[in-house]
Write a protein that holds these residues in place. Structure first.
Motif, PDB file in Angstrom:
ATOM      1  N   TRP A  29      51.701  33.410  44.987  1.00 57.39           N
ATOM      2  CA  TRP A  29      51.502  32.126  44.319  1.00 57.39           C
ATOM      3  C   TRP A  29      52.843  31.404  44.199  1.00 57.39           C
ATOM      4  O   TRP A  29      53.881  32.017  43.957  1.00 57.39           O
ATOM      5  CB  TRP A  29      50.933  32.334  42.915  1.00 57.39           C
ATOM      6  CG  TRP A  29      49.543  32.889  42.902  1.00 57.39           C
ATOM      7  CD1 TRP A  29      48.576  32.741  43.847  1.00 57.39           C
ATOM      8  CD2 TRP A  29      48.961  33.682  41.858  1.00 57.39           C
ATOM      9  NE1 TRP A  29      47.432  33.388  43.467  1.00 57.39           N
ATOM     10  CE2 TRP A  29      47.638  33.978  42.243  1.00 57.39           C
ATOM     11  CE3 TRP A  29      49.421  34.171  40.643  1.00 57.39           C
ATOM     12  CZ2 TRP A  29      46.771  34.727  41.459  1.00 57.39           C
ATOM     13  CZ3 TRP A  29      48.562  34.929  39.852  1.00 57.39           C
ATOM     14  CH2 TRP A  29      47.251  35.199  40.254  1.00 57.39           C
ATOM     15  N   ARG A  53      48.074  41.161  40.214  1.00 52.22           N
ATOM     16  CA  ARG A  53      47.092  40.266  40.830  1.00 52.22           C
ATOM     17  C   ARG A  53      46.218  41.053  41.805  1.00 52.22           C
ATOM     18  O   ARG A  53      46.708  41.872  42.584  1.00 52.22           O
ATOM     19  CB  ARG A  53      47.830  39.149  41.555  1.00 52.22           C
ATOM     20  CG  ARG A  53      47.011  38.352  42.531  1.00 52.22           C
ATOM     21  CD  ARG A  53      47.956  37.570  43.407  1.00 52.22           C
ATOM     22  NE  ARG A  53      47.294  36.895  44.512  1.00 52.22           N
ATOM     23  CZ  ARG A  53      47.938  36.375  45.539  1.00 52.22           C
ATOM     24  NH1 ARG A  53      49.250  36.442  45.591  1.00 52.22           N
ATOM     25  NH2 ARG A  53      47.274  35.783  46.512  1.00 52.22           N
ATOM     26  N   SER A  93      42.575  40.753  44.450  1.00 53.38           N
ATOM     27  CA  SER A  93      41.342  40.177  44.965  1.00 53.38           C
ATOM     28  C   SER A  93      40.209  41.128  44.575  1.00 53.38           C
ATOM     29  O   SER A  93      40.454  42.268  44.154  1.00 53.38           O
ATOM     30  CB  SER A  93      41.406  40.036  46.481  1.00 53.38           C
ATOM     31  OG  SER A  93      41.481  41.322  47.103  1.00 53.38           O
ATOM     32  N   GLU A 133      40.974  37.395  41.298  1.00 53.42           N
ATOM     33  CA  GLU A 133      40.651  36.080  41.865  1.00 53.42           C
ATOM     34  C   GLU A 133      39.177  35.993  42.256  1.00 53.42           C
ATOM     35  O   GLU A 133      38.829  35.699  43.391  1.00 53.42           O
ATOM     36  CB  GLU A 133      41.521  35.814  43.095  1.00 53.42           C
ATOM     37  CG  GLU A 133      43.014  35.784  42.828  1.00 53.42           C
ATOM     38  CD  GLU A 133      43.808  35.635  44.116  1.00 53.42           C
ATOM     39  OE1 GLU A 133      43.307  36.025  45.178  1.00 53.42           O
ATOM     40  OE2 GLU A 133      44.943  35.129  44.055  1.00 53.42           O
ATOM     41  N   THR A 137      38.489  31.463  40.783  1.00 49.44           N
ATOM     42  CA  THR A 137      39.171  31.066  42.016  1.00 49.44           C
ATOM     43  C   THR A 137      40.636  31.484  41.963  1.00 49.44           C
ATOM     44  O   THR A 137      41.170  31.844  40.901  1.00 49.44           O
ATOM     45  CB  THR A 137      39.106  29.543  42.213  1.00 49.44           C
ATOM     46  OG1 THR A 137      39.841  28.906  41.159  1.00 49.44           O
ATOM     47  CG2 THR A 137      37.659  29.048  42.222  1.00 49.44           C
ATOM     48  N   ARG A 138      41.286  31.395  43.115  1.00 53.68           N
ATOM     49  CA  ARG A 138      42.724  31.678  43.204  1.00 53.68           C
ATOM     50  C   ARG A 138      43.508  30.718  42.310  1.00 53.68           C
ATOM     51  O   ARG A 138      44.444  31.121  41.617  1.00 53.68           O
ATOM     52  CB  ARG A 138      43.166  31.550  44.667  1.00 53.68           C
ATOM     53  CG  ARG A 138      44.666  31.666  44.911  1.00 53.68           C
ATOM     54  CD  ARG A 138      44.986  31.353  46.362  1.00 53.68           C
ATOM     55  NE  ARG A 138      46.422  31.262  46.608  1.00 53.68           N
ATOM     56  CZ  ARG A 138      47.164  32.246  47.092  1.00 53.68           C
ATOM     57  NH1 ARG A 138      46.595  33.408  47.406  1.00 53.68           N
ATOM     58  NH2 ARG A 138      48.461  32.083  47.301  1.00 53.68           N
ATOM     59  N   GLN A 157      45.868  31.737  39.093  1.00 53.74           N
ATOM     60  CA  GLN A 157      47.275  31.337  39.015  1.00 53.74           C
ATOM     61  C   GLN A 157      47.551  30.587  37.716  1.00 53.74           C
ATOM     62  O   GLN A 157      48.566  30.827  37.045  1.00 53.74           O
ATOM     63  CB  GLN A 157      47.620  30.453  40.217  1.00 53.74           C
ATOM     64  CG  GLN A 157      49.048  29.970  40.242  1.00 53.74           C
ATOM     65  CD  GLN A 157      49.350  29.128  41.466  1.00 53.74           C
ATOM     66  OE1 GLN A 157      50.295  29.370  42.188  1.00 53.74           O
ATOM     67  NE2 GLN A 157      48.519  28.116  41.710  1.00 53.74           N
TER      68      GLN A 157
END
Length: 333
Positions: free
Chosen positions: A151, A184, A186, A217, A255-256, A260
């Motif tokens: 990010w 972080r 996924s 995410e 969402t990403r 963030q």
């Protein structure tokens, strides 16, 4: 373990703070003079007292379930169904210590010394009683050197710096020490690391710092649409991880971009809290300890049972005569 929370009348004549309260924090407790016996409609101003007054008339004595300190605040939960949650916030105003007693009803947010606006984090407001030292106008976020497709926080008021991190993928430092970190994931990475045990080690490392979290995410509902693993096993692993490491939340963001954004706000708030913990703001250690708590007043049933055992004439129910109470107190001296 916490003991009783006490509210009494202030024996000082002419005082503008007519109540005395004892917070069961530490071995001796903390005594404050207060304007009201409970913050029902607004924050209540309090002032520290030297010790618990011996001749105070106790109005309430309530068992305590939780009494913990955090930075410049004390969280208090009483063992009763109503008017049980409150918080004491220590701040400075015009160069002196001030203490405010608040409840969820009288405070929009029970997060002392942290201001997180709906737009972007910005320096604290010095005119606010809860305000502490400001966070930087532009937050520096450390990004792990091994983080792929990192990010950039280009839409936030932040800069990034690559550095090898021993814990997490994104972090903030205070005086050269990592005080908050975020791992972080996924959804696919979360499920594989949960099932092969890697995430357990990451959670253990994150639990070793003051502020740690895992951000995903994706939606939590997507766990149950995974194709190559059993969804129930992943859901159970998430629940077991949270139960084992309750201080490290696992946050699902859709969402990403939202992940963030959450990470940015979390790190900003955590850095602010860390600065308070290191003594940049008023601390609870500035308050004097209360000393021993006065003994609990006996109930009418207890005094009646004592009187019957002593052969004193008493009724089976109702109030007891003043001389019976005097005799009981005399026997305890």
């Amino acid at each position: 373990m916490p003991d009783d929370f006490l509210v009494a009348r202030n024996p000082e004549e002419g005082s503008s703070l007519p109540y005395v309260i004892r917070i069961p924090l530490g071995p001796d407790g903390i005594v404050l003079k207060a304007r009201e016996p409970w913050p029902r409609t607004a924050k209540v101003y309090c002032h520290r007292a030297e010790a618990w007054p011996i001749d105070a008339e106790v109005l309430e004595r309530v068992p305590t379930r939780v009494c913990t300190s955090r930075g410049a605040a004390i969280d208090l939960v009483l063992d009763r169904s109503r008017e049980n949650r409150s918080q004491f916030v220590l701040a400075r105003a015009k160069g002196r210590h001030v203490i405010f007693w608040q409840t969820p009803r009288t405070a929009k947010q029970a997060r002392p010394n942290v201001r997180i606006p709906t737009a972007r984090p910005r320096p604290g407001d010095p005119d606010t009683p809860d305000a502490g030292p400001p966070i930087p106008a532009e937050l520096e976020i450390l990004v792990d050197s091994y983080e792929r497709y990192a990010w950039t926080f280009s839409r936030q008021q932040a800069t990034t710096r690559r550095a090898p991190l021993s814990v997490g993928d994104y972090a903030v430092e205070l005086d050269g020490r990592v005080v908050a970190a975020v791992e972080r994931k996924s959804l696919q990475d979360l499920s594989s690391s949960l099932l092969n045990g890697r995430l357990r080690y990451a959670l253990a490392e994150l639990s070793g710092i003051r502020h740690g979290a895992v951000v995903v995410e994706d939606k939590y509902s997507r766990v149950f649409s995974l194709k190559h693993v059993r969804p129930a096993a992943v859901a159970d692993a998430v629940a077991e991880s949270q139960a084992r490491y309750p201080t490290v939340p696992i946050i699902f963001c859709e969402t990403r971009a939202l992940a963030q954004e959450w990470t940015f706000r979390f790190l900003a708030a955590a850095l602010h809290e860390a600065r308070l913990d290191l003594g940049a703001a008023p601390h609870l250690d500035d308050l004097e300890r209360a000393g021993p708590v006065p003994p609990r007043e006996p109930t009418t049933a207890e005094v009646r049972a004592w009187a019957v055992a002593e052969g004193l004439p008493v009724s089976d129910r109702g109030r007891l005569r003043p001389e019976v109470w005097d005799a009981y107190r005399a026997s305890r001296r």
